[in-house]
Design a protein around this motif. Structure first.
Motif, PDB file in Angstrom:
ATOM      1  N   TYR A  58       0.837  -1.204   0.000  1.00  0.00           N
ATOM      2  CA  TYR A  58       0.000   0.000   0.000  1.00  0.00           C
ATOM      3  C   TYR A  58       0.870   1.252   0.000  1.00  0.00           C
ATOM      4  O   TYR A  58       0.594   2.208  -0.714  1.00  0.00           O
ATOM      5  CB  TYR A  58      -0.927   0.001   1.206  1.00  0.00           C
ATOM      6  CG  TYR A  58      -1.870   1.193   1.257  1.00  0.00           C
ATOM      7  CD1 TYR A  58      -3.032   1.206   0.487  1.00  0.00           C
ATOM      8  CD2 TYR A  58      -1.602   2.291   2.057  1.00  0.00           C
ATOM      9  CE1 TYR A  58      -3.899   2.287   0.522  1.00  0.00           C
ATOM     10  CE2 TYR A  58      -2.464   3.374   2.102  1.00  0.00           C
ATOM     11  CZ  TYR A  58      -3.612   3.368   1.328  1.00  0.00           C
ATOM     12  OH  TYR A  58      -4.460   4.450   1.362  1.00  0.00           O
ATOM     13  N   HIS A 103      -1.790   3.492   6.674  1.00  0.00           N
ATOM     14  CA  HIS A 103      -3.020   2.798   6.307  1.00  0.00           C
ATOM     15  C   HIS A 103      -3.778   2.426   7.572  1.00  0.00           C
ATOM     16  O   HIS A 103      -3.191   2.014   8.566  1.00  0.00           O
ATOM     17  CB  HIS A 103      -2.723   1.538   5.498  1.00  0.00           C
ATOM     18  CG  HIS A 103      -3.961   0.816   5.065  1.00  0.00           C
ATOM     19  ND1 HIS A 103      -4.573  -0.152   5.841  1.00  0.00           N
ATOM     20  CD2 HIS A 103      -4.714   0.943   3.960  1.00  0.00           C
ATOM     21  CE1 HIS A 103      -5.645  -0.590   5.218  1.00  0.00           C
ATOM     22  NE2 HIS A 103      -5.756   0.042   4.072  1.00  0.00           N
ATOM     23  N   ASN A 145      -5.516   6.728   4.334  1.00  0.00           N
ATOM     24  CA  ASN A 145      -6.769   6.358   3.693  1.00  0.00           C
ATOM     25  C   ASN A 145      -7.976   6.630   4.583  1.00  0.00           C
ATOM     26  O   ASN A 145      -9.120   6.584   4.134  1.00  0.00           O
ATOM     27  CB  ASN A 145      -6.749   4.867   3.355  1.00  0.00           C
ATOM     28  CG  ASN A 145      -6.645   4.007   4.602  1.00  0.00           C
ATOM     29  OD1 ASN A 145      -5.748   4.193   5.416  1.00  0.00           O
ATOM     30  ND2 ASN A 145      -7.570   3.067   4.770  1.00  0.00           N
ATOM     31  N   GLN A 231      -8.848   3.466  -0.186  1.00  0.00           N
ATOM     32  CA  GLN A 231      -8.691   2.249   0.590  1.00  0.00           C
ATOM     33  C   GLN A 231      -7.827   1.249  -0.179  1.00  0.00           C
ATOM     34  O   GLN A 231      -7.691   1.323  -1.399  1.00  0.00           O
ATOM     35  CB  GLN A 231     -10.057   1.616   0.883  1.00  0.00           C
ATOM     36  CG  GLN A 231     -10.950   2.447   1.784  1.00  0.00           C
ATOM     37  CD  GLN A 231     -10.453   2.498   3.219  1.00  0.00           C
ATOM     38  OE1 GLN A 231      -9.655   1.662   3.638  1.00  0.00           O
ATOM     39  NE2 GLN A 231     -10.916   3.484   3.975  1.00  0.00           N
ATOM     40  N   ARG A 232      -7.251   0.323   0.524  1.00  0.00           N
ATOM     41  CA  ARG A 232      -6.310  -0.628  -0.074  1.00  0.00           C
ATOM     42  C   ARG A 232      -6.930  -1.374  -1.248  1.00  0.00           C
ATOM     43  O   ARG A 232      -6.284  -1.579  -2.275  1.00  0.00           O
ATOM     44  CB  ARG A 232      -5.851  -1.622   0.991  1.00  0.00           C
ATOM     45  CG  ARG A 232      -4.782  -2.605   0.505  1.00  0.00           C
ATOM     46  CD  ARG A 232      -4.448  -3.610   1.593  1.00  0.00           C
ATOM     47  NE  ARG A 232      -4.012  -2.937   2.812  1.00  0.00           N
ATOM     48  CZ  ARG A 232      -3.842  -3.558   3.971  1.00  0.00           C
ATOM     49  NH1 ARG A 232      -4.110  -4.841   4.082  1.00  0.00           N
ATOM     50  NH2 ARG A 232      -3.434  -2.887   5.040  1.00  0.00           N
TER      51      ARG A 232
END
Length: 467
Positions: A58, A103, A145, A231-232
């Motif tokens: 990420y 994240h 995020n 988002q991932r």
């Protein structure tokens, strides 16, 4: 605005350097590699990211957002991965931006001020900014995020108070004190060289050392808290569609395989992250900014982690889709001549419909070559080199076809089938002078046949052959 928002903010934060801080003199003389920023003269306090890179895909994809923006934004000079923060963006105006990527799982909810300071990276960013002597050419970005808690005097309020021109200034003094107290509390459990250690008391009773609160105020003035990264599970698609695809269009590139290119760029970023041959050998920072010297090992380490436009361009992947046989926008033209080709195909007993198709391909080649040739001397060299490849394949096909039939029998049909099988762009010994497909090569072959460069049978006098 940041990557993903169309452009990057390039104006440096207002200088608030302390006495003894670094201004214009912070930039060391340019080296051969163009690395002139003070931040690259500091060895990172820790660098364990390379050992656990598999967990940070990420982070690489967030760095890819700036790399893709760099393709069209001239303000970005280069990017260095996994240095003082997750990556550093160097700008052509001499400023740099330290970026920390955090994240947060959706189940954890939005960030609070306390969490931002403790696990959200603010304390670490502050520590590294101080290590850069709070130089006015250094900016900071926390990229996450997750959202910020919108309640009063919480993380949402903090984000609006950051930057050289904050959206919100009412209550700024109280927020600065809150952040200062949180950092001093974190220092009790975590070692940060540039956050002073104070007695462990109740949070409200912490007494910040002289000047610390003001330094936190200046820290917020050069900080941006960005919730732009997706988002991932969405970041790959968002980066491709909102950043890579527009960049390809802006650069007027064609036949780019977007997904393969994006994967290659992220892989290159990960390679830069883990390309560390000797993590124990770090250059010693010389405190006097007028005597900054670069250590050779440090220079090499930076070079291995550096990403430039050229490096990113080298990762572009292109589709194998071949160009149309008749160029778009051009009117097909019937090639002059053709009588010798027809006679040779007839002597070789090539079927009439295949002979007609051969004539169409010869005309397609004529149309393509007429539109592509420049009229300069190099055209003849290009055509000659391409013709050598085509003739070599044609002669090999003829020898094979002749060996497959009885002596004296026609072998033109077999030879024509072998040409269609073997005369391909991929089989050429060198890159063609312009984009071609396999049918173009067969069209050139039929043109060379019409010029009596080879036959579909044993040689004969075409001028005496009846049509």
């Amino acid at each position: 605005m940041r990557a993903g928002q169309g452009a990057l903010m390039v104006s440096a934060a207002e200088p608030h350097a302390e006495a003894g801080g670094l201004g214009e003199s912070t930039l060391a003389p340019s080296g051969a590699d163009g690395l002139t920023h003070l931040v690259f003269g500091l060895a990172p306090a820790e660098d364990s990211g390379s050992d656990t890179l598999g967990r940070y895909r990420y982070q690489a994809e967030v760095a890819a957002r700036d790399c893709l923006t760099m393709l069209t934004e001239e303000s970005i000079d280069f990017i260095v991965c996994e240095w003082h923060e997750d990556f550093v963006v160097a700008f052509t105006d001499g400023s740099v931006e330290l970026v920390s990527v955090k994240h947060r799982e959706e189940s954890q909810g939005p960030w609070s001020v306390t969490e931002l300071c403790k696990t959200g990276g603010l304390a670490h960013l502050f520590d590294r900014w101080c290590a850069c002597e709070c130089a006015p050419n250094v900016r900071l970005r926390l990229a996450t995020n997750a959202a910020m808690k919108p309640s009063k005097n919480n993380a949402g309020t903090l984000a609006r108070m950051c930057g050289p021109e904050p959206e919100l200034t009412s209550g700024l003094t109280d927020m600065v004190k809150t952040v200062a107290h949180q950092m001093l509390k974190i220092r009790w459990k975590q070692e940060y060289l540039n956050i002073p250690l104070t007695p462990e008391v109740k949070l409200a009773d912490i007494q910040p050392p002289a000047g610390f609160v003001e330094k936190v105020r200046r820290f917020l003035a050069v900080l941006e808290i960005s919730c732009a990264p997706p988002q991932r599970r969405y970041i790959t698609d968002v980066n491709i569609q909102r950043l890579l695809a527009p960049a390809v269009k802006s650069l007027e590139l064609v036949d780019v395989d977007l997904e393969a290119t994006y994967r290659a760029i992220v892989n290159r970023i990960e390679q830069a992250n883990r390309d560390e041959e000797d993590r124990s050998q770090l250059a010693v920072y010389i405190a006097d900014p007028t005597r900054v010297r670069y250590n050779t090992q440090l220079q090499q380490r930076i070079s291995r982690r550096q990403l430039t436009r050229t490096i990113i361009y080298e990762e572009f992947e292109y589709t194998t889709v071949q160009p149309p046989t008749v160029p778009r926008g051009q009117t097909p033209v019937v090639a002059p001549g053709g009588i010798r080709l027809r006679r040779k195909l007839s002597r070789g007993q090539v079927l009439s419909d295949e002979a007609e198709f051969a004539e169409s391909l010869r005309s397609a080649w004529f149309t393509t070559w007429s539109g592509r040739r420049s009229g300069l001397v190099g055209d003849e060299t290009d055509l000659m080199n391409l013709s050598f490849d085509v003739l070599d394949t044609a002669f090999k096909c003829r020898r094979h076809a002749r060996s497959e039939v009885n002596d004296g029998s026609a072998f033109g049909t077999e030879m024509n089938e072998l040409l269609a099988e073997r005369l391909t762009v991929d089989a050429l010994s060198s890159t063609p002078p312009f984009p071609l497909n396999d049918l173009h090569l067969r069209g050139l072959a039929y043109q060379l046949c019409d010029e009596c460069r080879f036959y579909f049978s044993e040689p004969f006098d075409t001028d005496e052959e009846a049509s």
